[in-house]
Design a protein around this motif. Structure first.
Motif, short mmCIF file in Angstrom:
data_model
loop_
_atom_site.label_atom_id
_atom_site.label_comp_id
_atom_site.label_asym_id
_atom_site.label_seq_id
_atom_site.Cartn_x
_atom_site.Cartn_y
_atom_site.Cartn_z
N ARG A 21 0.86 -1.19 -0.08
CA ARG A 21 0.01 0.02 0.07
C ARG A 21 0.79 1.42 0.07
O ARG A 21 1.98 1.27 0.65
N SER A 70 -11.72 7.85 -3.09
CA SER A 70 -10.61 7.31 -2.13
C SER A 70 -11.32 6.72 -1.21
O SER A 70 -12.23 7.12 -0.70
N GLY A 71 -10.77 5.45 -0.76
CA GLY A 71 -11.40 4.62 0.20
C GLY A 71 -12.33 3.94 0.14
O GLY A 71 -13.04 3.26 1.01
N SER A 72 -12.85 3.71 -1.16
CA SER A 72 -14.09 3.14 -1.54
C SER A 72 -13.98 1.42 -1.67
O SER A 72 -14.67 0.82 -1.55
N GLY A 73 -12.60 1.25 -1.56
CA GLY A 73 -12.02 -0.36 -1.69
C GLY A 73 -12.01 -0.88 -2.91
O GLY A 73 -11.67 -2.04 -3.26
N LYS A 74 -10.95 0.16 -3.72
CA LYS A 74 -10.59 -0.17 -5.19
C LYS A 74 -9.65 -1.32 -4.89
O LYS A 74 -9.32 -2.13 -5.38
N SER A 75 -8.57 -0.74 -3.98
CA SER A 75 -7.33 -1.48 -3.75
C SER A 75 -7.57 -2.81 -3.22
O SER A 75 -7.02 -3.87 -3.29
N THR A 76 -8.58 -2.85 -2.03
CA THR A 76 -9.00 -4.00 -1.60
C THR A 76 -9.49 -5.23 -2.72
O THR A 76 -9.23 -6.37 -2.68
N1 LIG Z 1 -5.84 -3.64 7.19
C1 LIG Z 1 -6.93 -2.85 7.20
N2 LIG Z 1 -7.64 -2.77 8.21
C2 LIG Z 1 -8.90 -2.08 8.34
N3 LIG Z 1 -9.37 -1.37 7.62
C3 LIG Z 1 -8.56 -1.14 6.29
C4 LIG Z 1 -7.34 -1.79 5.91
N4 LIG Z 1 -6.97 -1.93 4.81
C5 LIG Z 1 -7.92 -0.82 4.41
N5 LIG Z 1 -8.93 -0.60 5.08
C6 LIG Z 1 -9.86 0.37 4.87
O1 LIG Z 1 -10.77 -0.27 3.94
C7 LIG Z 1 -11.28 0.88 2.96
C8 LIG Z 1 -11.04 0.40 1.68
O2 LIG Z 1 -9.60 0.63 1.37
P1 LIG Z 1 -8.98 0.89 -0.05
O3 LIG Z 1 -7.40 0.96 -0.12
O4 LIG Z 1 -9.37 -0.54 -0.70
O5 LIG Z 1 -9.46 2.01 -0.95
P2 LIG Z 1 -9.15 2.64 -2.12
O6 LIG Z 1 -10.42 2.75 -2.94
O7 LIG Z 1 -7.93 1.93 -2.78
O8 LIG Z 1 -8.46 4.29 -1.76
P3 LIG Z 1 -7.71 5.14 -2.66
O9 LIG Z 1 -8.13 5.53 -3.89
O10 LIG Z 1 -7.04 6.05 -1.85
O11 LIG Z 1 -6.46 4.02 -3.02
C9 LIG Z 1 -10.72 2.11 3.60
O12 LIG Z 1 -11.78 2.57 4.46
C10 LIG Z 1 -9.48 1.49 4.52
O13 LIG Z 1 -9.51 2.68 5.43
#
Ligand SMILES: Nc1ncnc2c1ncn2[C@@H]1O[C@H](COP(=O)(O)OP(=O)(O)OP(=O)(O)O)[C@@H](O)[C@H]1O
Ligand SMILES: [Mg+2]
Lengths: 420, 237
Positions: free
Chosen positions: A419, B50-56
Motif C-alpha cells: 500500500r 478514495s477509500g471506496s475499496g478499489k485496492s481491496t
Molecule cells: N488492513 C486494514 N484494516 C482495516 N481497514 C482497512 C485496512 N486496509 C484498508 N482498510 C480500509 O478499507 C477501506 C478501503 O480501502 P482501499 O485501500 O481499498 O481504498 P481505495 O479505494 O484503494 O482508496 P484510494 O483511492 O485512496 O487508494 C478504507 O476505508 C480503508 O481505511
C-alpha cells in the motif's frame, strides 16, 4: 487464512499449480546484493563480529604459540633432568650422607642416563674463615662472600656448561684429590682473573686451588655459577663428608627421565632407597595449562562478549533493514516468494554479514599472532582447527542474530506492505 | 453482466459473493459481497472515490488478501481451497502487478529488477537476462537495461515495472493507479502500452480515479463504499 491441509482436493477442477523456488545461488546472490547495498552500514555492523572472532583467533593463536615455546624448553632441558635429594637425616638422625662414593657409576649404569654426579655446598666445620675465598693467600681475610660447592666431574658434565677458557676437571683430578677449581666468568672477574695462561690460583681458607677452567654459562643448575666448584673427593679430604643437603644431578636421554627417577634411589642405595628422593621433571602439559589457562579463559570470555555485541549489532541492523524494506518484501511476496523464502533471504543476509566478519576477524587475529611472534622472535603456531572454525563462528553469530528479524520479515502482510 | 464482450472466452476472474471485512476493531466492511466475471482478453477499468475499496478489490483479485466471504476463482481455480503456499505460487505464476509506487529495487539495474520476477518462478538463471531484455525492449526500454531506477524518469520506472509484470507471462495484469504518479505525457505512453499488451491477448484490470483514464477501458466498474456496480455513468471522485 483458508488453508485446508489434509482435505482431498478435486483433481479435475484444481490443476497443478507448480512450485515456487528459491535456488541456493539466487539466495546467495540476493544476500550479497542486500549486504553491498549499504556498504558502510554493513562494515560497521560487522565490527563486533570482526573483533570477537579476531580476539578468539588471536588468543588461541598466541597461547598455542607461547606454549609451544615453553614446550621447546621442556624438550631440550627440563624433560631430561632428574635431581635426587639426600633426605636420610629426615628418616634417621644418625644415617649420615646417603650418597655412596661410587654414586656416579651406580646411576650411569641405568638405561637412558647420560651423566650423573653428586654436588653439595661445603659447610665450614669450625669458622667461616675456613672457606673464605680470596685471590691472594693473605691480607684478604673475610674475603669474597663466595660459597664453595663440591661437585663430581660427572656433575659438571651433566650441567652442560659452556667454557670460555680452560677445561673442566675430570676423574683423574678427582681420583688424585687435586686442588683444582672451576669458576664462572663472573667470579673470575670479581677475583681479578682474566687469563688462565699464567695458571692463576685462588685461595679457599688460605689453601691454593689452581683455576683450570672458566665457565661462561650452564644449561642446568645455574646457581652453581655463583659458587667456586671443586672436585667432591678433594672436598671430602679437606672438609669431610656433608651431613645433609647433598644432591645428585642426572642428565638423561629424552623420554627416559621419569623411569630414571623411579630407579635411581634403589640403584644408589639398595639397602635404604628411602634415604633418597628423586625429583622427575614436571609434566610439560600440566605446566603449560597452569601457565596459560587463566589468561586464556579471560580473553576467550572477552572474545565471547565481543561476539554477543556483534550478534546484537547484526540483529539490530537486519531488523532496521526489514523495516526499511517492507515494500521490497511485499513485492517479493507478490512475485511469488513464499514466507520461507523471505526468512531464508534475511537469514542469508545476516549470515553473510557474520561470515564476512568472521573471515576478516580470522585474518586480523592471525596477523596479530604473526606480529607478536615476530616481535618476540617466536615461531608462530596456529592450530588448523582454530583457523577452520573461526569463520564459521562468525557465520553462526550472523545466522543466530538474523532469526528474529527474519521471522519479522516473513510475517509481513504483502497487501499492507504494498500500500502507498 | 451487460458489457461482457466475449462470453465465449473462459473467465479469468470470477467473484461469487466475495466480501472482505477487516476484523478491526472496529470491523471495516471494505468489500461488500458481490459477483463479477472478467473474461480472458478484457480491458477493465475500476473507478471510485478514495477509500471506496478499489485496492481491496485488487488485493483479493491478486491473491494478496483473502476474502472473508464467498469464493474467488482465478483461471477456474477455486482459490479458497488452496494452501497459503499454493496461493503464493499461483500469484507468482499467473498475475502481474503494476503499482502506483512502482516498487522497484533502487540499487538494482532495470534488467535485474525485471529478472526478479523470474527468480521464484523457477526460470533457469541463464535464460533470465535474455527474457528480461526482451520484456524491456517490449516496453520501449531496450536501450536502458543497465540503468538504475534512481536515474530514470517516472514514466520509465513504470515501464520497467510493467516489463517486470510481463516477463513471467501472467494471464492477468493488475494495475493499481499506474498513472497516478505520472504527468499526462508519460501517463499516455503507459496507457498505450497497456492497450497494446491487451490487444496481444493479456487480460488487464486497471484501477484509477481519473475518469479520462477510466474511459479507456472497454468496460468500467464502479466501487462505492465497497459495493461493486457496473455502469457507463461514473460519479465524481
Ligand atoms: N488492513 C486494514 N484494516 C482495516 N481497514 C482497512 C485496512 N486496509 C484498508 N482498510 C480500509 O478499507 C477501506 C478501503 O480501502 P482501499 O485501500 O481499498 O481504498 P481505495 O479505494 O484503494 O482508496 P484510494 O483511492 O485512496 O487508494 C478504507 O476505508 C480503508 O481505511
Ligand atoms: Mg488504493
Amino acid at each position: 487464512m483458508l488453508s485446508r491441509i489434509g482435505e482431498p482436493r478435486d483433481a479435475s477442477s484444481q490443476p497443478d499449480i507448480g512450485r515456487s523456488l528459491f535456488a541456493p545461488r539466487d539466495l546467495l546472490a540476493e544476500a550479497l546484493a542486500g549486504m553491498l547495498q549499504r556498504p558502510a552500514r554493513s562494515a560497521l555492523t560487522m565490527l563486533g563480529t570482526v573483533l570477537g572472532v579476531g580476539a578468539f583467533v588471536a588468543v588461541l593463536g598466541l597461547t598455542a604459540t607461547a606454549s609451544s615455546q615453553i614446550d621447546d624448553r621442556f624438550n631440550v632441558l627440563s624433560a631430561t633432568e632428574v635431581t635426587v635429594e639426600d633426605i636420610a637425616h629426615e628418616q634417621d638422625k644418625f644415617a649420615g650422607a646417603a650418597f655412596p662414593d661410587d654414586a656416579t657409576d651406580r646411576v650411569e649404569r641405568l638405561n637412558g642416563v647420560r651423566h650423573a654426579g653428586v654436588l653439595w655446598m661445603v659447610k665450614p666445620r669450625r669458622s667461616a674463615a675456613e672457606l673464605a675465598v680470596t685471590a691472594a693467600p693473605v691480607g684478604h681475610t673475610g674475603g669474597e662472600a663466595l660459597s664453595v660447592v663440591a661437585a663430581a666431574p660427572a656433575t659438571l658434565r651433566a650441567a652442560e656448561p659452556r667454557l670460555s677458557q680452560g677445561r673442566l676437571y675430570d676423574d683423574f683430578h678427582a681420583d688424585a684429590r687435586q686442588r683444582v677449581t672451576v669458576i664462572s666468568s663472573g667470579i673470575a672477574a670479581r677475583l681479578g682473573i682474566t687469563t688462565l695462561e699464567t695458571k692463576p690460583a685462588i685461595f679457599i681458607g688460605g689453601q691454593p686451588f689452581t683455576v683450570i677452567g672458566i665457565v661462561e654459562d650452564v644449561q642446568r643448575q645455574p646457581d652453581v655459577l655463583l659458587s667456586v666448584l671443586v672436585p667432591q673427593t678433594t672436598a671430602v679430604e679437606m672438609w669431610g663428608r656433608p651431613t645433609e643437603g647433598g644432591r645428585m644431578l642426572i642428565a638423561t636421554d629424552l623420554g627416559a627421565a621419569r623411569q630414571v627417577a623411579g630407579e635411581a634411589p634403589t640403584a644408589l642405595r639398595p639397602d635404604h632407597p628411602e634415604y633418597l628422593k628423586a625429583v622427575p621433571p614436571p609434566d610439560p602439559k600440566s605446566l603449560r595449562t597452569s601457565v596459560t589457562s587463566d589468561l586464556e579463559q579471560l580473553f576467550l570470555l572477552l572474545a565471547g562478549v565481543c561476539l554477543v555485541i556483534g550478534a546484537v549489532g547484526i540483529a539490530n541492523t537486519t531488523l532496521v533493514a526489514v523495516l526499511e524494506r517492507t515494500g521490497e518484501i511485499g513485492l517479493r511476496r507478490a512475485l511469488g516468494a513464499q514466507r520461507r523464502h523471505v526468512t531464508a533471504q534475511f537469514l542469508a543476509e545476516s549470515g553473510t554479514l557474520g561470515a564476512f566478519g568472521g573471515l576478516l576477524g580470522t585474518a586480523i587475529g592471525t596477523l596479530a599472532v604473526l606480529v607478536v611472534a615476530l616481535i618476540r622472535d617466536w615461531t608462530p603456531v596456529m592450530h588448523p582447527v582454530t583457523l577452520a572454525t573461526a569463520p564459521f563462528i562468525g557465520l553462526a553469530t550472523g545466522v543466530v542474530a538474523g532469526i528474529y528479524p527474519a521471522r519479522r520479515a516473513s510475517s509481513v502482510q504483502p497487501a499492507e506492505a504494498l500500500r502507498g | 453482466m451487460t458489457a461482457s464482450p466475449a462470453p465465449s472466452e473462459p473467465p479469468v476472474i470470477e467473484f461469487r459473493q466475495v466480501g472482505l471485512t477487516y476484523p478491526g476493531p472496529p470491523p471495516v466492511e471494505a468489500f461488500r459481497p458481490g459477483d463479477l466475471v472478467v473474461r480472458k482478453g478484457e480491458f477493465i477499468t475500476v473507478v471510485g472515490p478514495s477509500g471506496s475499496g478499489k485496492s481491496t478489490f485488487l488485493n483479493i483479485a491478486g491473491l494478496l488478501d483473502t476474502p472473508t466471504r464467498g469464493s474467488f476463482l482465478l483461471d477456474g481455480i477455486d482459490t479458497g481451497r488452496l494452501k497459503d503456499t499454493e496461493r503464493t505460487t499461483l500469484r507468482g505464476r499467473r498475475i502481474g502487478f503494476v503499482f502506483q509506487a512502482f516498487h522497484l529495487l533502487p540499487h538494482r539495474s532495470a534488467r535485474e529488477n525485471v529478472e526478479l520476477a523470474m527468480v521464484y518462478g523457477g526460470v533457469p538463471r541463464r535464460e533470465r537476462p535474455q527474457r528480461a531484455s526482451e520484456a524491456l525492449a517490449r516496453v520501449g526500454l531496450g536501450h536502458r537495461t543497465d540503468a538504475l531506477p534512481t536515474r530514470m524518469s517516472g514514466g520509465e520506472r513504470q515501464r520497467v515495472a510493467i516489463a517486470r509484470a510481463l516477463v513471467a507471462r501472467p494471464s492477468l495484469l493488475l494495475c493499481d493507479e499506474p498513472t497516478g504518479n505520472l504527468d499526462s505525457g508519460n501517463a499516455e505512453a503507459v496507457l498505450q502500452l497497456l492497450e497494446t499488451l491487451n490487444a496481444e491477448g493479456i487480460t488487464v484490470v486497471l484501477i484509477t480515479h481519473d475518469l479520462a483514464v477510466a474511459a479507456r477501458g472497454r468496460r468500467t466498474i464502479t466501487i462505492r463504499d465497497g459495493t461493486l456496480s457496473e455502469s457507463e455513468q461514473v460519479g465524481a471522485c
